[in-house]
Design an enzyme around this catalytic site. Structure first.
Site, PDB file in Angstrom:
ATOM      1  N   LYS A  21      -7.393   7.954  -0.570  1.00  0.00           N
ATOM      2  CA  LYS A  21      -8.710   8.336   0.090  1.00  0.00           C
ATOM      3  C   LYS A  21      -9.416  10.324  -0.526  1.00  0.00           C
ATOM      4  O   LYS A  21      -8.943  10.636   0.472  1.00  0.00           O
ATOM      5  CB  LYS A  21      -8.527   8.617   1.900  1.00  0.00           C
ATOM      6  N   THR A  76     -10.245   4.123  10.915  1.00  0.00           N
ATOM      7  CA  THR A  76      -9.914   2.633  12.553  1.00  0.00           C
ATOM      8  C   THR A  76      -9.320   4.194  13.539  1.00  0.00           C
ATOM      9  O   THR A  76      -9.428   3.896  14.287  1.00  0.00           O
ATOM     10  CB  THR A  76      -8.704   2.317  12.062  1.00  0.00           C
ATOM     11  N   ASP A  84     -12.990  15.218  -2.653  1.00  0.00           N
ATOM     12  CA  ASP A  84     -13.012  16.030  -3.046  1.00  0.00           C
ATOM     13  C   ASP A  84     -14.743  15.720  -4.135  1.00  0.00           C
ATOM     14  O   ASP A  84     -15.576  15.324  -3.767  1.00  0.00           O
ATOM     15  CB  ASP A  84     -12.366  16.186  -4.266  1.00  0.00           C
ATOM     16  N   ASP A 123      -2.940   4.367  -1.447  1.00  0.00           N
ATOM     17  CA  ASP A 123      -4.142   4.901  -0.641  1.00  0.00           C
ATOM     18  C   ASP A 123      -3.944   6.613  -0.077  1.00  0.00           C
ATOM     19  O   ASP A 123      -3.921   6.898   0.628  1.00  0.00           O
ATOM     20  CB  ASP A 123      -4.223   3.887   0.855  1.00  0.00           C
ATOM     21  N   ARG A 152       2.795  -0.055  10.852  1.00  0.00           N
ATOM     22  CA  ARG A 152       3.772  -0.350  11.569  1.00  0.00           C
ATOM     23  C   ARG A 152       4.335  -1.848  12.542  1.00  0.00           C
ATOM     24  O   ARG A 152       5.675  -1.666  12.933  1.00  0.00           O
ATOM     25  CB  ARG A 152       3.156   0.529  12.738  1.00  0.00           C
ATOM     26  N   LYS A 161       1.220  -1.179   0.124  1.00  0.00           N
ATOM     27  CA  LYS A 161      -0.161  -0.025  -0.218  1.00  0.00           C
ATOM     28  C   LYS A 161       0.645   1.486   0.313  1.00  0.00           C
ATOM     29  O   LYS A 161       1.781   1.444   1.066  1.00  0.00           O
ATOM     30  CB  LYS A 161      -0.778  -0.037   1.532  1.00  0.00           C
TER      31      LYS A 161
HETATM   32  O1  C5P Z   1       0.458   1.196  10.845  1.00  0.00           O
HETATM   33  P1  C5P Z   1      -0.739   0.209  10.800  1.00  0.00           P
HETATM   34  O2  C5P Z   1      -0.783  -0.783  10.629  1.00  0.00           O
HETATM   35  O3  C5P Z   1      -1.233   1.008  11.877  1.00  0.00           O
HETATM   36  O4  C5P Z   1      -1.082   0.747   9.417  1.00  0.00           O
HETATM   37  C1  C5P Z   1      -2.322   1.049   8.675  1.00  0.00           C
HETATM   38  C2  C5P Z   1      -2.849   1.701   7.977  1.00  0.00           C
HETATM   39  O5  C5P Z   1      -4.097   1.649   7.180  1.00  0.00           O
HETATM   40  C3  C5P Z   1      -1.958   2.702   7.871  1.00  0.00           C
HETATM   41  O6  C5P Z   1      -1.242   2.921   6.271  1.00  0.00           O
HETATM   42  C4  C5P Z   1      -3.081   3.809   7.706  1.00  0.00           C
HETATM   43  O7  C5P Z   1      -3.081   5.125   6.525  1.00  0.00           O
HETATM   44  C5  C5P Z   1      -4.374   2.942   6.924  1.00  0.00           C
HETATM   45  N1  C5P Z   1      -5.599   2.998   7.224  1.00  0.00           N
HETATM   46  C6  C5P Z   1      -6.128   3.159   8.539  1.00  0.00           C
HETATM   47  N2  C5P Z   1      -8.429   3.318   8.792  1.00  0.00           N
HETATM   48  C7  C5P Z   1      -8.725   3.334   7.630  1.00  0.00           C
HETATM   49  C8  C5P Z   1      -7.898   3.537   6.287  1.00  0.00           C
HETATM   50  C9  C5P Z   1      -6.457   3.556   6.325  1.00  0.00           C
HETATM   51  O8  C5P Z   1      -5.728   2.507   9.584  1.00  0.00           O
HETATM   52  N3  C5P Z   1      -9.725   3.896   7.925  1.00  0.00           N
END
Ligand code: C5P
Length: 230
Positions: free
Chosen positions: A59, A113, A62, A57, A206, A30
């Site tokens: 998002k 999230t 607009d 991603d 992460r 991603k």
């Molecule tokens: O580091 P982590 O596992 O929290 O990464 C989650 C990824 O998913 C990040 O790149 C974040 O931008 C993306 N994301 C998210 N919540 C959403 C949509 C995408 O955390 N609703």
């Protein structure tokens, strides 16, 4: 079984490629605002050239004409999946779906999230909000507009799978094992639980980016995500 998607939230392409050298089994990556803003579309082309599927991603949220143009650009770049915010509204989502065509799987972000009910209610200027109902409402809008699927937290996967039926993609970030730091994520679950509840794609950043042995962790996550959906 769900696909694992590594969120390449690193500042430089060199760092991304060094990590990918250690993860030969990975199929999906991603690219989000961090890497895209620093490196631009070249990094997407280079990832595709390595045989990876790219989930862009950004998002988008607009006016319909602008989002439609961005989706067209992503499709022409060879991106396999991309996000728009369901909160952009029906007309925007329909324009985005039309621009995506068959080649690009467009998924609608419901509620991030990182929100809990109180932070989301505060954002909307309401005194209270039922997060599940809000996620289901936004997911319904995304599917009615012709999108390929939705993005939600692990907590809403089973609800959405029941409501949407078997074919839509359900893309789920916020994947954590017990010992993992939450960071800014609030609504989290394990890869196994999210898969069992019906997720098709698990987004993991992460925990893998910071792992001492990312290859071993990826293998564990792949085992967990091979469990059957109900
Ligand atoms: O580091 P982590 O596992 O929290 O990464 C989650 C990824 O998913 C990040 O790149 C974040 O931008 C993306 N994301 C998210 N919540 C959403 C949509 C995408 O955390 N609703």
């Amino acid at each position: 079984m769900a696909e694992l998607v590594l969120a390449l939230d690193v500042p430089r392409a060199t760092e991304a490629f060094a990590l990918l050298d250690r993860l030969p089994a990975l199929r999906w990556v991603k690219v989000g605002p961090i890497l895209m803003t620093r490196e631009g579309p070249t990094v997407v082309r280079d990832l595709i050239d390595r045989g990876l599927k790219v989930f862009l991603d950004l998002k988008w949220h607009d006016i319909p004409n602008t989002v439609s143009g961005a989706v067209t650009a992503a499709r022409e770049l060879g991106v396999g999946m991309a996000t728009v915010h369901a909160l952009g509204g029906g007309r925007m989502l329909e324009a985005a779906a039309a621009a995506a065509g068959e080649d690009l799987a467009l998924v609608g972000v419901t509620v991030l999230t990182s929100h809990d009910p109180s932070s989301y209610a505060q954002t909307l200027g309401r005194s209270g909000v039922d997060l599940n109902a809000e996620v289901a409402r936004l997911a319904g809008m995304a599917m009615d507009a012709g999108l390929r699927g939705v993005v939600c937290s692990p907590g809403e996967v089973s609800l959405l799978r029941k409501r949407l039926g078997t074919s839509p993609y359900i893309v789920v970030p916020g994947i954590r094992r017990g010992a993992d730091a939450l960071g800014d994520q609030v609504r989290v679950a394990s890869a196994e639980d999210a898969t069992r509840n019906g997720a098709t794609h698990l987004v993991i950043g992460r925990p893998l980016l910071q792992a001492a042995d990312p290859g071993a962790l990826l293998e564990d996550l792949m085992k967990e995500s091979r469990c059957a959906a109900p």
